[in-house]
Design an enzyme around this catalytic site. Structure first.
Site, PDB file in Angstrom:
ATOM      1  N   ARG A 293       0.828  -1.220   0.000  1.00 31.40           N
ATOM      2  CA  ARG A 293       0.000   0.000   0.000  1.00 31.40           C
ATOM      3  C   ARG A 293       0.853   1.258   0.000  1.00 31.40           C
ATOM      4  O   ARG A 293       0.465   2.266  -0.596  1.00 31.40           O
ATOM      5  CB  ARG A 293      -0.927   0.001   1.207  1.00 31.40           C
TER       6      ARG A 293
ATOM      7  N   GLY B  69     -14.025  -3.303   0.163  1.00 31.22           N
ATOM      8  CA  GLY B  69     -15.340  -2.779   0.537  1.00 31.22           C
ATOM      9  C   GLY B  69     -15.790  -1.646  -0.367  1.00 31.22           C
ATOM     10  O   GLY B  69     -16.963  -1.570  -0.757  1.00 31.22           O
TER      11      GLY B  69
END
Ligand code: AMP
Length: 416
Positions: A35, A397
């Protein structure tokens, strides 16, 4: 709306929301820096354009300031990857002096935003037996404080960049609310830009035929996606554990396969809706079954509606994959969400592996292929296919909510 490639960062301070929510081991070493590396192009673009960056992120789910969730643990790695001095502000609400001394080409990493309840705007420390009235009051207080929190963060910078797609579905201070302070100076970073472009390519006027593959364990977690995509797709291929709820709805025998009895009617409704809309539904109607949920179980291949008692469906069989192949090879856009078998166990990974291969093949024949949502991403990575499809979404999500047709606050705040 501004664009990161054309915006003039020279002499400006950019506050950048990134997702540095990386895993740390017990000695606070980063065990996977994917990330951080993903956000480097955005940060370097600003730095090389003569700007300074103020980096903000969350890490974990702290309930307040807690050293184990401190972003100071990751500062050295960020500095190493950016190749410029990265300063650290140990309190994201008291960073004025650090911001003032920040020079063009330098970076300042703010402490974990979630040390403050104001970031999420949710009250903390409420007694378990708090009344509804008390909860309401506590929420009103934190919402009021949140305004000051947002104002303070915004005061540090001349422009705002959001590059945290993973939290784009949250209306938090740093992911959405802050954008209002930069009406002319807000933009997506490269990760956000790419995610939005990829999903829009599927959801807005896709090249047809559009085929959607939906897998995973449960119908219940995918209903909203299926319902929304039925308005859009030409073909819907359904595999994984959820298929047995559909088969049951049609009166088939599913043995002891995973099933959600409460959703049999929903499955029926989805099939009716598909029929009314002219969407072709293809269930994985031939399956590999096992006599127990175990990699060492005995296996057989049968029709999904004729599973003997005591046996359970574990994977999409080659016969179904062959039927899917015909549809997928003629598709110009393909979206895949959810593994079509228990891919974690080697004997039941073949269906999912085959789907990954079909996507890779379709991509090399010019189709646009998007893989998104949790386990299907893990599956393409496991199969080594991630660079053979058009796009693999990083935001679990957020991606799911986008596919459900919801407007994501982090995107709306920038796009308007
Ligand atoms: P989801 O998070 O909803 O995409 O579900 C992913 C999970 O579904 C994975 O852990 C798979 O092992 C599981 N799954 C896929 N096919 C089956 C099946 N036939 N029976 C039970 N679980 C399944």
């Amino acid at each position: 709306m501004q664009n990161i490639d054309s915006y003039d960062f020279s002499g400006k301070k950019a506050i950048v929301r990134v997702d540095f929510n990386v895993p740390l081991n017990d000695s606070f070493q980063i065990t996977d820096d994917t990330r951080i590396r993903a956000a480097v192009p955005t940060l370097k673009k600003i730095l090389s354009g003569g700007g300074a960056v103020i980096i903000m992120s969350h890490l974990g789910r702290p309930k307040g300031p807690e050293d184990k969730f401190s972003l100071r643990h990751i500062r050295p790695r960020v500095e190493e990857l950016l190749g410029v001095p990265v300063h650290f502000a140990g309190d994201c609400m008291k960073a004025d002096a650090d911001v003032a001394s920040l020079k063009p080409g330098e970076a300042l990493l703010l402490e974990n935003l979630r040390f403050y309840a104001e970031e999420e705007g949710k009250p903390r420390g409420l007694a378990e037996d708090a009344s509804d009235e008390q909860k309401k009051e506590a929420k009103a207080v934190v919402k009021e404080r949140q305004k000051e929190f947002v104002r303070k963060l915004a005061s540090y910078a001349d422009c705002y960049v959001n590059d945290a797609f993973g939290t784009a579905h949250r209306a938090h201070a740093s992911t959405a609310l802050i954008a209002a302070y930069f009406p002319e100076d807000k933009m997506f970073g490269y990760i956000m830009e790419r995610e939005v472009a990829a999903i829009d390519r599927v959801m807005n006027n896709p090249a047809r035929p559009l085929s959607v593959i939906v897998g995973g364990a449960k119908v219940s977690s995918k209903i909203a996606i299926m319902e929304n995509l039925l308005d859009l797709a030409d073909n819907m291929l359904i595999g994984g554990g959820m298929v047995f709820t559909f088969v049951k709805a049609m009166g088939g025998s599913i043995g002891s396969s995973i099933v959600e009895d409460d959703f049999v009617d929903t499955a029926r409704r989805i099939m009716d809706k598909a029929k009314a809309k002219g969407v072709r539904i293809m269930l994985s109607d031939t399956v590999v079954i096992a006599d127990r949920f175990d990699a060492g179980a005995n296996v057989r291949t049968v029709r999904a509606d004729s599973i003997p008692d005591g046996w359970m469906g574990m994977d999409t069989a080659p016969e179904s994959i062959a039927e899917w192949k015909e549809v997928l090879s003629g598709s110009r856009t393909i979206l895949w969400n959810g593994p079509v078998g228990v891919f974690e166990m080697e004997p039941f990974a073949k269906g999912t592996e085959a789907v990954a291969g079909l996507l890779a093949e379709a991509t090399s024949n010019g189709a646009f292929t998007l893989v998104g949502g949790g386990d299907s991403v893990a599956a393409v990575n496991k199969m080594g296919c991630a660079d053979k499809v058009s796009y693999v979404s990083t935001g679990g999500g957020a991606m799911l909510e986008y596919l459900e047709g919801k407007e994501l606050p982090g995107i709306k705040a920038i796009k308007g």
